[in-house]
Design a protein around this motif. Structure first.
Motif, PDB file in Angstrom:
ATOM      1  N   ALA A  14       0.843  -1.206   0.000  1.00 37.06           N
ATOM      2  CA  ALA A  14       0.000   0.000   0.000  1.00 37.06           C
ATOM      3  C   ALA A  14       0.876   1.254   0.000  1.00 37.06           C
ATOM      4  O   ALA A  14       0.550   2.245  -0.656  1.00 37.06           O
ATOM      5  CB  ALA A  14      -0.927  -0.001   1.210  1.00 37.06           C
ATOM      6  N   TYR A  15       2.002   1.196   0.719  1.00 35.76           N
ATOM      7  CA  TYR A  15       2.913   2.343   0.726  1.00 35.76           C
ATOM      8  C   TYR A  15       3.430   2.642  -0.676  1.00 35.76           C
ATOM      9  O   TYR A  15       3.594   3.805  -1.044  1.00 35.76           O
ATOM     10  CB  TYR A  15       4.094   2.111   1.688  1.00 35.76           C
ATOM     11  N   VAL A  46       1.102   4.942  -2.380  1.00 33.87           N
ATOM     12  CA  VAL A  46       1.213   6.308  -1.840  1.00 33.87           C
ATOM     13  C   VAL A  46       2.479   6.969  -2.370  1.00 33.87           C
ATOM     14  O   VAL A  46       2.465   8.134  -2.776  1.00 33.87           O
ATOM     15  CB  VAL A  46       1.204   6.270  -0.297  1.00 33.87           C
ATOM     16  N   ARG A  47       3.579   6.230  -2.398  1.00 37.42           N
ATOM     17  CA  ARG A  47       4.851   6.769  -2.896  1.00 37.42           C
ATOM     18  C   ARG A  47       4.727   7.210  -4.357  1.00 37.42           C
ATOM     19  O   ARG A  47       5.261   8.240  -4.750  1.00 37.42           O
ATOM     20  CB  ARG A  47       5.937   5.691  -2.758  1.00 37.42           C
ATOM     21  N   ARG A  52       2.071   8.298  -5.808  1.00 37.26           N
ATOM     22  CA  ARG A  52       1.220   9.494  -5.874  1.00 37.26           C
ATOM     23  C   ARG A  52       1.945  10.749  -5.413  1.00 37.26           C
ATOM     24  O   ARG A  52       1.611  11.848  -5.818  1.00 37.26           O
ATOM     25  CB  ARG A  52      -0.035   9.313  -5.022  1.00 37.26           C
ATOM     26  N   PHE A  53       2.907  10.585  -4.508  1.00 42.47           N
ATOM     27  CA  PHE A  53       3.604  11.736  -3.933  1.00 42.47           C
ATOM     28  C   PHE A  53       5.120  11.564  -4.026  1.00 42.47           C
ATOM     29  O   PHE A  53       5.810  11.492  -3.000  1.00 42.47           O
ATOM     30  CB  PHE A  53       3.186  11.918  -2.462  1.00 42.47           C
ATOM     31  N   LEU A  55       6.694  11.353   4.284  1.00 42.61           N
ATOM     32  CA  LEU A  55       5.630  10.548   3.685  1.00 42.61           C
ATOM     33  C   LEU A  55       5.367   9.301   4.536  1.00 42.61           C
ATOM     34  O   LEU A  55       4.218   8.919   4.759  1.00 42.61           O
ATOM     35  CB  LEU A  55       5.988  10.146   2.254  1.00 42.61           C
ATOM     36  N   PHE A  74       1.971   8.251   6.283  1.00 40.43           N
ATOM     37  CA  PHE A  74       1.412   6.939   5.956  1.00 40.43           C
ATOM     38  C   PHE A  74       1.137   6.149   7.234  1.00 40.43           C
ATOM     39  O   PHE A  74       0.091   5.527   7.382  1.00 40.43           O
ATOM     40  CB  PHE A  74       2.384   6.170   5.046  1.00 40.43           C
ATOM     41  N   LEU A 129      -1.921   7.589   8.996  1.00 39.66           N
ATOM     42  CA  LEU A 129      -3.130   7.185   8.275  1.00 39.66           C
ATOM     43  C   LEU A 129      -3.408   5.696   8.481  1.00 39.66           C
ATOM     44  O   LEU A 129      -4.564   5.295   8.679  1.00 39.66           O
ATOM     45  CB  LEU A 129      -2.984   7.490   6.781  1.00 39.66           C
TER      46      LEU A 129
END
Length: 152
Positions: free
Chosen positions: A76-77, A80-81, A83-84, A92, A96, A99
């Protein structure tokens, strides 16, 4: 695909670091992090507890589940990585982890029946669990970043 695998490896490292932090905190008396009863003996009295087969099996099963979840959260990380990409890994990762705490403790954990009210944990425990998730997020992010840089 490689970045996902790298993040899953980073998640495994993050999970192992969280286990080490919990063990060190409990052994030193600095952080009395609540654990399932069967696991407490393994963190507090490992040599005695591991000598009993049942406790050793419980611990191995629990750690296996913990690390499997850590690898999944590492995956899942990676999303996120993606996306950003401009955000520093440490920042980050902290976001993460925060969240992740909210999602697992208040949302997903209750939905699948694994949280059992942990979001409203006894005094002091919610903050400690939050801290463990942030440590996991930062460790996962930094480990993933290190793995990514070594594989280039």
């Amino acid at each position: 695909m490689t970045s996902t695998i790298n993040a899953m490896l980073g998640g495994l490292i993050g999970g192992a670091i969280v286990t080490a932090v919990i063990a060190a905190g409990r052994q030193s008396g600095l952080a009395d992090i609540a654990l399932p009863e069967e696991e407490e003996a393994l963190f507090d009295r490992p040599s005695q507890a591991l000598s009993r087969r049942h406790d050793a099996r419980v611990w191995a099963s629990s750690q296996g589940n913990h690390l499997l979840a850590a690898a999944g959260f590492g995956q899942a990380y990676s999303v996120v990585r993606e996306r950003f990409p401009a955000v520093s890994p440490a920042l980050l990762g902290a976001g993460f982890g925060a969240l992740l705490h909210v999602v697992t403790s208040a949302g997903l954990g209750h939905a699948v029946g694994i949280a059992h009210g942990r979001f409203r944990a006894p005094e002091g425990q919610a903050g400690k669990r939050f801290g463990m998730h942030v440590i996991f997020g930062v460790a996962t992010a930094l480990a993933t970043d290190m793995i990514e840089r070594r594989r280039r």
